[in-house]
Design a protein around this motif. Structure first.
Motif, PDB file in Angstrom:
ATOM      1  N   ILE A 184      15.724  52.316  28.299  1.00 58.92           N
ATOM      2  CA  ILE A 184      15.241  50.999  28.736  1.00 58.92           C
ATOM      3  C   ILE A 184      16.157  49.935  28.137  1.00 58.92           C
ATOM      4  O   ILE A 184      16.833  50.156  27.143  1.00 58.92           O
ATOM      5  CB  ILE A 184      13.781  50.758  28.329  1.00 58.92           C
TER       6      ILE A 184
ATOM      7  N   LYS B 227       7.157  54.147  33.617  1.00 59.20           N
ATOM      8  CA  LYS B 227       7.920  53.577  32.504  1.00 59.20           C
ATOM      9  C   LYS B 227       7.283  53.948  31.163  1.00 59.20           C
ATOM     10  O   LYS B 227       7.991  54.243  30.194  1.00 59.20           O
ATOM     11  CB  LYS B 227       8.004  52.051  32.646  1.00 59.20           C
ATOM     12  N   ARG B 228       5.960  53.931  31.119  1.00 60.63           N
ATOM     13  CA  ARG B 228       5.262  54.347  29.895  1.00 60.63           C
ATOM     14  C   ARG B 228       5.647  55.774  29.516  1.00 60.63           C
ATOM     15  O   ARG B 228       5.936  56.076  28.360  1.00 60.63           O
ATOM     16  CB  ARG B 228       3.739  54.285  30.086  1.00 60.63           C
TER      17      ARG B 228
ATOM     18  N   TYR C 298       6.797  46.709  23.638  1.00 55.91           N
ATOM     19  CA  TYR C 298       5.516  46.050  23.377  1.00 55.91           C
ATOM     20  C   TYR C 298       4.804  45.625  24.653  1.00 55.91           C
ATOM     21  O   TYR C 298       3.650  45.197  24.600  1.00 55.91           O
ATOM     22  CB  TYR C 298       5.725  44.855  22.445  1.00 55.91           C
ATOM     23  N   HIS C 299       5.478  45.733  25.767  1.00 57.29           N
ATOM     24  CA  HIS C 299       4.815  45.481  27.050  1.00 57.29           C
ATOM     25  C   HIS C 299       3.937  46.675  27.439  1.00 57.29           C
ATOM     26  O   HIS C 299       2.992  46.523  28.215  1.00 57.29           O
ATOM     27  CB  HIS C 299       5.871  45.228  28.138  1.00 57.29           C
ATOM     28  N   TYR C 300       4.249  47.827  26.857  1.00 52.80           N
ATOM     29  CA  TYR C 300       3.541  49.063  27.218  1.00 52.80           C
ATOM     30  C   TYR C 300       2.693  49.630  26.076  1.00 52.80           C
ATOM     31  O   TYR C 300       1.761  50.403  26.329  1.00 52.80           O
ATOM     32  CB  TYR C 300       4.560  50.128  27.649  1.00 52.80           C
TER      33      TYR C 300
ATOM     34  N   ALA D 205      14.228  52.683  22.321  1.00 52.23           N
ATOM     35  CA  ALA D 205      14.698  52.070  23.569  1.00 52.23           C
ATOM     36  C   ALA D 205      15.938  52.787  24.085  1.00 52.23           C
ATOM     37  O   ALA D 205      16.072  53.040  25.290  1.00 52.23           O
ATOM     38  CB  ALA D 205      14.994  50.587  23.343  1.00 52.23           C
TER      39      ALA D 205
ATOM     40  N   SER E   7      15.685  46.774  26.686  1.00 51.42           N
ATOM     41  CA  SER E   7      15.423  45.987  25.487  1.00 51.42           C
ATOM     42  C   SER E   7      14.368  46.652  24.616  1.00 51.42           C
ATOM     43  O   SER E   7      13.334  47.087  25.130  1.00 51.42           O
ATOM     44  CB  SER E   7      14.943  44.584  25.883  1.00 51.42           C
TER      45      SER E   7
ATOM     46  N   ASN F 186      12.507  50.634  16.994  1.00 49.76           N
ATOM     47  CA  ASN F 186      12.373  50.308  18.411  1.00 49.76           C
ATOM     48  C   ASN F 186      13.708  50.431  19.140  1.00 49.76           C
ATOM     49  O   ASN F 186      13.766  50.810  20.308  1.00 49.76           O
ATOM     50  CB  ASN F 186      11.815  48.892  18.582  1.00 49.76           C
TER      51      ASN F 186
ATOM     52  N   LEU G 237      10.834  45.457  25.027  1.00 50.51           N
ATOM     53  CA  LEU G 237      10.081  45.882  26.206  1.00 50.51           C
ATOM     54  C   LEU G 237       9.006  46.900  25.842  1.00 50.51           C
ATOM     55  O   LEU G 237       8.017  47.039  26.555  1.00 50.51           O
ATOM     56  CB  LEU G 237      11.041  46.478  27.240  1.00 50.51           C
TER      57      LEU G 237
END
Length: 209
Positions: free
Chosen positions: A43, A12-13, A50-52, A38, A45, A34, A48
């Protein structure tokens, strides 16, 4: 083999990095959002991201480090420090110019250089990730070669810029100013010539010892 969750996370990264490369290359750093990234990444959202990645600057850094050949080469700087000078200069030159083989990477280079001139904080980000690391590595390597008696004594920082600058000039005249003779000059010939010219002026000859 890493656990599936780790593989999925890294996949995903990389997906986001690929999407961000497309967006940064078309819009630049400042205008890239963003939401744009995205969408390009496929992806769900924007949040999301910022999760990576910590923030947009961190994502931009990862794009440059993982998608530009020169940054990938410099990640092996310790190994490069042990190689002969002609090999290192040739590797550096080819990695620098390989960027021009990828239309998206080349578009990113051209857009970000213009943006860095107009926006000092973008220049600071770009410099920290790329130019400062490149010059620091070359300066350190050339200084080591001078200490070993391979190269003539001179200012290693100036010498590093003399060598790297030849490739910047090549890309500008070929890809920005579209000079016909530069467009007919292959990257292979440019690297070979730059290395030869640089070493002719800097190598210690037997009579110099």
């Amino acid at each position: 083999m890493p656990p599936r969750d780790d593989r999925d996370f890294e996949d995903k990264r990389q997906q986001i990095i690929d999407g961000a490369l497309q967006v940064f290359a078309s819009k630049g750093f400042e205008k890239a959002t963003n939401k744009d990234i995205a969408t390009a990444s496929g992806i769900g959202s924007p949040g999301l991201i910022y999760h990576y990645f910590k923030d947009k600057s961190n994502l931009f850094q990862q794009v440059l480090e993982q998608r530009l050949p020169l940054m990938q080469l410099l990640s092996h700087s310790e190994e490069l420090m042990t190689k002969p000078i002609e090999d290192v200069l040739t590797l550096f030159g080819h990695a620098f110019l390989r960027m021009a083989e990828n239309p998206t990477s080349l578009a990113l280079f051209k857009l970000i250089m213009g943006e860095a001139i107009r926006q000092p904080h973008v220049a600071e980000i770009v410099n920290r990730i790329g130019p400062s690391r490149s010059v620091a590595f070359l300066s350190s390597y050339l200084e080591q070669q001078m200490a070993a008696g391979v190269l003539k004594p001179m200012n290693p920082n100036a010498a590093a810029r003399c060598f790297a600058g030849s490739f910047v000039a090549y890309l500008l005249t070929r890809e920005v100013f579209m000079q016909p003779d530069a467009q007919q000059l292959s990257a292979e010939v440019m690297v070979e010539t730059a290395v030869k010219v640089f070493l002719q002026g800097t190598l210690v000859a037997p009579t110099d010892e």
